[in-house]
Design an enzyme around this catalytic site. Structure first.
Site, PDB file in Angstrom:
ATOM      1  N   GLN A   1       0.672  -1.371   0.131  1.00 16.00           N
ATOM      2  CA  GLN A   1      -0.180   0.068  -0.202  1.00 16.00           C
ATOM      3  C   GLN A   1       0.827   1.384  -0.052  1.00 16.00           C
ATOM      4  O   GLN A   1       0.616   2.679  -0.273  1.00 16.00           O
ATOM      5  CB  GLN A   1      -0.686  -0.091   1.611  1.00 16.00           C
ATOM      6  CG  GLN A   1      -0.053   0.505   2.559  1.00 16.00           C
ATOM      7  CD  GLN A   1      -1.104   0.098   3.728  1.00 16.00           C
ATOM      8  OE1 GLN A   1      -1.399  -0.947   3.910  1.00 16.00           O
ATOM      9  NE2 GLN A   1      -1.954   1.198   3.925  1.00 16.00           N
TER      10      GLN A   1
ATOM     11  N   CYS B   1      -5.215   0.856   3.167  1.00 17.16           N
ATOM     12  CA  CYS B   1      -5.483  -0.931   3.848  1.00 17.16           C
ATOM     13  C   CYS B   1      -6.741  -1.610   3.665  1.00 17.16           C
ATOM     14  O   CYS B   1      -6.874  -2.303   3.125  1.00 17.16           O
ATOM     15  CB  CYS B   1      -4.999  -1.011   5.122  1.00 17.16           C
ATOM     16  SG  CYS B   1      -5.815  -0.231   6.176  1.00 17.16           S
TER      17      CYS B   1
ATOM     18  N   HIS C   1      -6.375  -1.058  11.735  1.00 21.98           N
ATOM     19  CA  HIS C   1      -5.309  -2.427  10.107  1.00 21.98           C
ATOM     20  C   HIS C   1      -6.507  -2.761   9.529  1.00 21.98           C
ATOM     21  O   HIS C   1      -6.659  -4.316  10.643  1.00 21.98           O
ATOM     22  CB  HIS C   1      -4.141  -2.390  10.931  1.00 21.98           C
ATOM     23  CG  HIS C   1      -3.490  -2.838   8.985  1.00 21.98           C
ATOM     24  ND1 HIS C   1      -3.611  -1.997   7.838  1.00 21.98           N
ATOM     25  CD2 HIS C   1      -2.776  -4.006   9.621  1.00 21.98           C
ATOM     26  CE1 HIS C   1      -3.160  -2.866   7.191  1.00 21.98           C
ATOM     27  NE2 HIS C   1      -1.841  -3.440   8.127  1.00 21.98           N
TER      28      HIS C   1
END
Ligand SMILES: *[C@@H]1O[C@H](CO)[C@@H](O)[C@H](O)[C@H]1NC(C)=O
Ligand SMILES: *[C@@H]1O[C@H](CO)[C@@H](O)[C@H](O)[C@H]1NC(C)=O
Length: 479
Positions: free
Chosen positions: A284, A290, A426
């Site tokens: 990324q 993410c 995340h």
């Protein structure tokens, strides 16, 4: 939310201060001061603690059984000790051991009667980290960890009129630190704009090494933490570049239909990588996207399972065109499914390549390579998640990524204090699960490049809803 994170940091800081100060400098002042912490968190112990004495005796015994040295060895100094209430009590002890004058095999009722060697060369002092699990009601001690290394030559024996003949422990440590930092700079091709910047990064690097040491000392799994490609970033920087605070904000979530439960219970292990449903690990870059990688990974799997073709789908399309989410500023899988449905599908990685920053939307319906028809939210029970995964494909999940910054390999099982399940920041892809040396794990495809963790993957302990891994499991549906 920030408060919790700050508290986490404060706590970590305190833990680090005590743990590392002891580990590194061997200081042992105010050993009576107990560490204040949340219930279940480790508590610092004075060397005189009666419970500790028994544990040390047990550790010594095991140590001597496992070594083939000539002399019986004993703990000469407890550098630090802490206990944590788990099922029973878990002790973490850092201690120095040295040779006594008693030769082995001396099966003694009390090895404490054996005097230490007086010649420092024969003493062969080592510093050991022991972790002992005490279940008092079963009268059972278990060694969870025993790691020893030769002690660095003490200053006293090397000093001549205040001038060290060989570098002192501190010099040696800073030399080691410098050489590790140089290696890091070379390996990850870092350049810093000025000497000040380089100095600042070195300090951050040192701080991160200490955090990694603490995670290492307190890890309950088999993980190795240490230098990673993020080692010169502060936690702040790491979070703002790679993580996604939006994930914690429950009120932003689009409610999804609940997924139908799996038809059969979860098989003992499953790995979608062995069934062709998982593409190569992506990166990324410096963008909090993410969520887009988690979702494309899930749809790649769904498409493969329904259409038999493994595509690589475009995250950049989501970064540019998904107006429900915040591009590099974060996003939610639940929004992304909706956006993909509204757009009409996803282009391939080749047609709409990743740049890692937001651009004008350049999506074209003619280039749609995969579509989705709806999305579902999974159960929060880890067994049901496993069963669903094995039947239906890789799952988009989110978690608290604090320990991930320092992770190198193995099954990560950080203490809860380092991994608050409510601080989800995340999004990743669950591709499988199983056991490794008896430790149950989730196999997690990350989007930080193949040079992260184990070939781009992170392995997390499975079975205690660690790091909130069970809280945001979802999947697209291709009809
Ligand atoms: C290292 O970094 C420099 C400048 O940032 C870049 O030009 C070069 O391509 C990089 N080399 C590698 C091997 O990544
Ligand atoms: C699924 O979505 C695609 C694309 O929007 C559509 O062509 C197809 O008819 C849908 N399938 C079902 C069963 O609704």
């Amino acid at each position: 939310m920030n408060n919790i994170r700050q508290w986490n940091s404060v706590f970590l800081f305190i833990t680090l201060q005590i743990f590392v100060a002891n580990l590194v400098q061997g200081q042992n002042e105010d050993s009576d001061r107990h560490l204040f912490g949340a219930p279940g968190s480790p508590l610092r112990l004075p060397g005189s603690d009666p419970g500790l004495q028994n544990v040390v005796k047990f550790a010594e015994g095991r140590y001597n059984m496992g070594s083939n040295g000539l002399y019986l060895r004993r703990v000469s100094k407890i550098i630090s000790a802490s206990k944590q209430v788990v099922k029973g009590v878990r002790y973490s002890i850092v201690a120095e051991l040295g040779n006594t004058l008693c030769k082995k095999p001396a099966v003694l009722a009390d090895p404490a009667i054996c005097e230490f060697h007086t010649d420092p060369n024969k003493l062969k002092t080592e510093v050991c980290v022991f972790e002992i699990w005490d279940i008092p009601w079963q009268s059972k001690f278990t060694v969870l960890k025993q790691k020893c290394q030769p002690a660095v030559a003490s200053k006293e024996t090397n000093k001549v009129e205040g001038q060290p003949l060989v570098p002192t422990k501190t010099d040696k440590e800073s030399m080691e630190l410098l050489s590790e930092f140089k290696e890091f700079v070379f390996k990850y091709n870092r350049t810093y704009s000025s000497q000040e910047e380089a100095d600042k990064r070195l300090r951050i690097f040192q701080q991160n090494l200490r955090t990694a040491q603490t995670l290492q000392a307190l890890d309950q799994g088999s993980a190795e933490y240490g230098i990673t490609k993020f080692s010169d970033l502060t936690e702040e920087e790491f979070r703002s570049i790679y993580l996604n605070p939006l994930l914690s904000q429950r009120n932003l979530h689009r409610p999804l239909k609940p997924a139908a439960t799996a038809h059969s219970p979860a098989p003992p292990r499953w790995d979608w990588r062995e069934h062709g449903a998982v593409g190569p690990v992506k990166n990324q870059g410096m963008c909090g996207s993410c969520w887009a990688f988690s979702v494309t990974g899930n749809i790649e799997g769904q498409w493969f399972l329904k259409r038999g073709e493994l595509l690589s789908l475009s995250e950049q399309e989501l970064v540019d065109c998904d107006r429900l989410d915040q591009a590099c500023g974060g996003g939610l899988p639940s929004n992304a499914y909706e956006a993909i449905r509204n757009l009409g599908g996803l282009e391939t990685e080749t047609d709409y390549s990743y740049t890692g920053h937001k651009q004008n939307c350049d999506f074209s319906t003619r280039k749609v390579a995969a579509y989705i028809n709806s999305s579902v939210e999974l159960s929060k029970d880890e067994n049901e998640i496993a069963a669903w995964l094995a039947e239906n494909g890789p799952v988009s999940v989110a978690l608290n990524a604090f320990a991930m910054q320092f992770y190198r390999r193995g099954v990560s099982h950080p203490l809860k204090i380092f991994c608050n399940p409510w601080m989800i920041d995340h999004a990743v892809l669950l591709v499988g699960y199983g056991h490794r040396d008896g430790i149950p794990f989730w196999a997690i495809k990350n989007s930080w490049g193949e040079d992260y963790g184990e070939e781009g993957y992170y392995y997390l302990y499975r079975g205690s809803r660690l790091c909130g891994i069970n809280r945001m499991c979802s999947s697209a549906v291709v009809s």
